[in-house]
Design an enzyme around this catalytic site. Structure first.
Site, PDB file in Angstrom:
ATOM      1  N   CYS A   1      -3.582  -4.808  -8.102  1.00 33.90           N
ATOM      2  CA  CYS A   1      -3.093  -3.285  -8.286  1.00 33.90           C
ATOM      3  C   CYS A   1      -3.491  -2.984  -9.561  1.00 33.90           C
ATOM      4  CB  CYS A   1      -1.567  -3.238  -7.872  1.00 33.90           C
ATOM      5  SG  CYS A   1      -0.708  -3.988  -9.180  1.00 33.90           S
TER       6      CYS A   1
ATOM      7  N   SER B   1       0.895  -1.316  -0.099  1.00 39.83           N
ATOM      8  CA  SER B   1       0.000  -0.068  -0.031  1.00 39.83           C
ATOM      9  C   SER B   1       0.895   1.214   0.064  1.00 39.83           C
ATOM     10  CB  SER B   1      -0.940  -0.087   1.359  1.00 39.83           C
ATOM     11  OG  SER B   1      -0.220  -0.006   2.198  1.00 39.83           O
TER      12      SER B   1
HETATM   13  P1  NAD Z   1       0.494  -3.840   2.877  1.00 39.52           P
HETATM   14  O1  NAD Z   1       0.991  -2.467   2.572  1.00 39.52           O
HETATM   15  O2  NAD Z   1      -0.462  -3.980   3.887  1.00 39.52           O
HETATM   16  O3  NAD Z   1       1.819  -4.898   3.197  1.00 39.52           O
HETATM   17  C1  NAD Z   1       2.621  -5.016   2.162  1.00 39.52           C
HETATM   18  C2  NAD Z   1       3.905  -5.608   2.813  1.00 39.52           C
HETATM   19  O4  NAD Z   1       3.964  -4.582   3.881  1.00 39.52           O
HETATM   20  C3  NAD Z   1       3.679  -6.864   3.537  1.00 39.52           C
HETATM   21  O5  NAD Z   1       4.880  -7.678   3.499  1.00 39.52           O
HETATM   22  C4  NAD Z   1       3.439  -6.339   5.179  1.00 39.52           C
HETATM   23  O6  NAD Z   1       3.752  -7.463   6.000  1.00 39.52           O
HETATM   24  C5  NAD Z   1       4.310  -5.304   5.341  1.00 39.52           C
HETATM   25  N1  NAD Z   1       3.763  -4.268   6.027  1.00 39.52           N
HETATM   26  C6  NAD Z   1       2.329  -4.123   6.725  1.00 39.52           C
HETATM   27  N2  NAD Z   1       2.474  -3.185   7.590  1.00 39.52           N
HETATM   28  C7  NAD Z   1       3.723  -2.647   7.681  1.00 39.52           C
HETATM   29  C8  NAD Z   1       4.252  -1.570   8.436  1.00 39.52           C
HETATM   30  N3  NAD Z   1       3.556  -0.905   9.327  1.00 39.52           N
HETATM   31  N4  NAD Z   1       5.655  -1.269   8.309  1.00 39.52           N
HETATM   32  C9  NAD Z   1       6.438  -2.091   7.614  1.00 39.52           C
HETATM   33  N5  NAD Z   1       5.766  -2.951   6.829  1.00 39.52           N
HETATM   34  C10 NAD Z   1       4.439  -3.358   6.874  1.00 39.52           C
HETATM   35  O7  NAD Z   1      -0.052  -4.248   1.552  1.00 39.52           O
HETATM   36  P2  NAD Z   1      -1.162  -5.395   1.124  1.00 39.52           P
HETATM   37  O8  NAD Z   1      -2.350  -5.308   1.871  1.00 39.52           O
HETATM   38  O9  NAD Z   1      -0.437  -6.708   1.583  1.00 39.52           O
HETATM   39  O10 NAD Z   1      -1.340  -5.480  -0.418  1.00 39.52           O
HETATM   40  C11 NAD Z   1      -2.286  -4.607  -1.088  1.00 39.52           C
HETATM   41  C12 NAD Z   1      -1.424  -3.245  -1.463  1.00 39.52           C
HETATM   42  O11 NAD Z   1      -0.565  -3.484  -2.101  1.00 39.52           O
HETATM   43  C13 NAD Z   1      -2.593  -2.481  -2.282  1.00 39.52           C
HETATM   44  O12 NAD Z   1      -2.313  -1.008  -1.890  1.00 39.52           O
HETATM   45  C14 NAD Z   1      -2.083  -2.705  -3.522  1.00 39.52           C
HETATM   46  O13 NAD Z   1      -2.501  -1.744  -4.286  1.00 39.52           O
HETATM   47  C15 NAD Z   1      -0.702  -2.869  -3.661  1.00 39.52           C
HETATM   48  N6  NAD Z   1      -0.026  -3.344  -4.567  1.00 39.52           N
HETATM   49  C16 NAD Z   1       0.599  -2.790  -5.383  1.00 39.52           C
HETATM   50  C17 NAD Z   1       1.358  -3.112  -6.790  1.00 39.52           C
HETATM   51  C18 NAD Z   1       1.935  -2.375  -7.476  1.00 39.52           C
HETATM   52  O14 NAD Z   1       2.526  -2.716  -8.503  1.00 39.52           O
HETATM   53  N7  NAD Z   1       1.980  -1.020  -7.471  1.00 39.52           N
HETATM   54  C19 NAD Z   1       1.262  -4.566  -6.919  1.00 39.52           C
HETATM   55  C20 NAD Z   1       0.381  -5.366  -5.727  1.00 39.52           C
HETATM   56  C21 NAD Z   1      -0.136  -4.828  -4.561  1.00 39.52           C
END
Ligand code: NAD
Length: 497
Positions: free
Chosen positions: A283, A228
């Site tokens: 995404c 995210s």
């Molecule tokens: P997320 O941001 O919650 O988690 C992503 C990663 O960050 C995970 O490995 C998680 O464990 C870690 N994380 C979570 N909270 C954290 C924190 N406070 N500090 C450090 N690390 C932390 O995302 P999600 O819910 O797993 O995935 C969905 C999101 O990913 C959506 O926003 C989507 O748009 C995005 N996404 C983007 C792309 C792209 O190519 N731009 C591709 C796939 C997904």
């Protein structure tokens, strides 16, 4: 009853670590926790970094031929066994099996791209750049690199990075999403079977503590993050402050502009496929259809009709759309339907009323369509990341383009039209990284690079393709002279010839 534990995978074997913290992993179609995943401590990450660092010297100096043979074997094993991986993905993420296979195929394309990496690793050579002086460039790996991935593509997103990193001679620590961690371990075991030396590919499970440990660790040279936008920004800023190379891909809100001359049937099919595939947890999903007058009414009618054919249910059965990843995420996504109504939008199809081919406890939400969404509404402005498709009406092409360009995100977009001139203008004017012309999910092939603009990506290098290769390597330029035996004498100036 005690549950199965998902351990870390370090130096070719399962690793329990010292941390006693765990998180539940759910089967979203059943709505029950099926296992617990370990959440690494800083010490556990330290252990993985040490193993990856120890493996680097021999892996990076191994001949390219031998390294490449391992990659080819990994590709062959993946092709042969991907059904197993798809089942794991469906059981923890919820997406239907065919979609899980689709994500593996897209990841496999990056493995295939990486099999050709020796071509990119070639340096340049200039004979006699100065008299008797040759200049050449060479490419070397970074060292230990970190990958932090999201829940929505537990196989494909890690594969955007690790095949390229490994082929270039780096050693890897992957920190997958704690929501669907098992795919990473399966891929680690596959690497071992393919003959990758222990310690080259490691998996550490965890949450913020593990992420921070990777971001701060002096041995870790780079971080490839996908998730995210707020976390992507945090990872980018923290990692860059610690002196690392960072590529941090964030969230999205992808618009599909439909011009009045478009084939409405084709556009409606595209909106439904791209809006509700993988329950909107992509995404590159389309989340906003921008209908240029007067196409709106016919388009909305056609989309709603096609939506009624979508069978929602357990991804292991013959359904089109599975559940959402967790109960909390399902509830958050569903809450936007009320927000839409309160903000004056028309709820054309309410996914909370869907009939499901699956367990009552599953995290279900059916395809939802909201029309005439005001752009001031949170439903329009925020990333929902679920099966809620918004329609915004605009009076002209220009108004549609201005709307898209004023958005915070710039990941993907698409135009649907039969007017080549309009499409060409759109491609040049639109401020978005990945664009489809009558293609709703324009994910670039592995030999191009993947990444968005604005809040959809922080950093300079996108994933895979040439930029991905550059991200995982450093270049050197060598100026070399081997004097002939007769040569000698002092000369403190620059050479003139
Ligand atoms: P997320 O941001 O919650 O988690 C992503 C990663 O960050 C995970 O490995 C998680 O464990 C870690 N994380 C979570 N909270 C954290 C924190 N406070 N500090 C450090 N690390 C932390 O995302 P999600 O819910 O797993 O995935 C969905 C999101 O990913 C959506 O926003 C989507 O748009 C995005 N996404 C983007 C792309 C792209 O190519 N731009 C591709 C796939 C997904």
């Amino acid at each position: 009853m005690s549950q199965d534990i998902v351990n870390h995978f370090v130096a070719g074997e399962e690793f329990e670590g010292k941390s006693t913290r765990t998180a539940p992993v759910f089967d979203p179609a059943k709505g029950v926790s099926t296992k617990q995943v370990r959440l690494a401590s800083t010490d556990d990450v330290e252990h993985a970094v040490q193993k990856a660092e120890a493996a680097f010297a021999s892996w990076s100096s191994m001949s390219m031929t031998k390294r490449n043979q391992v990659l080819f074997r990994f590709r062959e094993l993946l092709e042969a066994k991907k059904g197993e991986l798809a089942e794991i993905i469906t059981s923890e993420h919820g997406k239907v099996l065919s979609d899980a296979l689709g994500e593996i195929t897209r990841g496999q394309e990056v493995v295939e791209f990486a099999c050709g990496l020796p071509h990119l690793l070639k340096g340049q050579f200039s004979l006699n750049a100065s008299t008797g002086v040759d200049v050449y460039s060479l490419t070397q790996p970074l060292g230990v690199v970190g990958i932090i991935s999201p829940f929505n593509f537990p196989a494909m997103v890690p594969m955007w990075f690790f095949p390229v990193a490994i082929a270039a001679g780096n050693t890897v620590i992957l920190k997958p999403s704690e929501k669907d961690p098992s795919a990473a371990n399966w891929m680690a075991a596959l690497w071992k079977e393919a003959g990758l030396p222990d310690g080259v590919f490691n998996v550490v499970h965890g949450d913020k503590e593990a992420v921070d440990a990777l971001l701060e660790h002096p041995v870790v040279q780079s971080i490839s993050f996908v998730g995210s936008t707020p976390i992507a920004r945090y990872v980018y800023e923290t990692g860059a402050r610690a002196g690392k190379r960072i590529q941090a891909l964030g969230g999205a809100k992808n618009h599909m502009l439909v011009l009045p001359d478009a084939d409405v049937d084709v556009a409606a099919d595209a909106a439904v496929n791209a809006g509700f595939g993988s329950a909107g947890e992509r995404c590159m999903a389309i989340s906003v259809v921008v209908a240029v007058d007067p196409v709106g009414d016919t388009l909305v009618e056609s989309i709603a009709k096609k939506m009624s054919a979508i069978q929602v249910g357990d991804g292991r059965r013959s359904c089109d759309m599975g559940p959402l990843v967790t109960e909390a995420h399902r509830d958050k996504v569903a809450s936007y339907i009320d927000v839409a109504r309160e903000d004056g939008a028309t709820v054309v199809v309410d996914g909370r009323e869907v009939a499901v081919d699956g367990d009552d406890q599953g995290f279900w939400l059916g395809p939802t369509l909201v029309d005439n969404v005001p752009t001031s509404s949170r439903v329009y402005g925020e990333e929902i990341f679920g099966p809620v498709l918004s329609v915004v009406r605009v009076s002209s092409y220009d108004e549609g383009v201005d709307l898209i360009n004023s958005g915070a995100f710039g990941n993907g977009t698409a135009i649907f039209t039969n007017d080549g001139g309009a499409a060409r203008k759109f491609v040049t004017q639109i401020e978005v990284g990945m664009i489809g012309v009558n293609v709703p999910i324009p994910v670039p092939m592995a030999y191009y690079s993947f990444g968005g603009w604005k809040h959809s990506m922080f950093g300079d290098s996108r994933a895979h393709g040439e930029e991905g290769f550059r991200f995982f390597t450093r270049q050197k330029v060598v100026t070399s002279r081997w004097p002939e035996p007769s040569h000698g004498g002092l000369n403190l100036g620059f050479p003139q010839n």
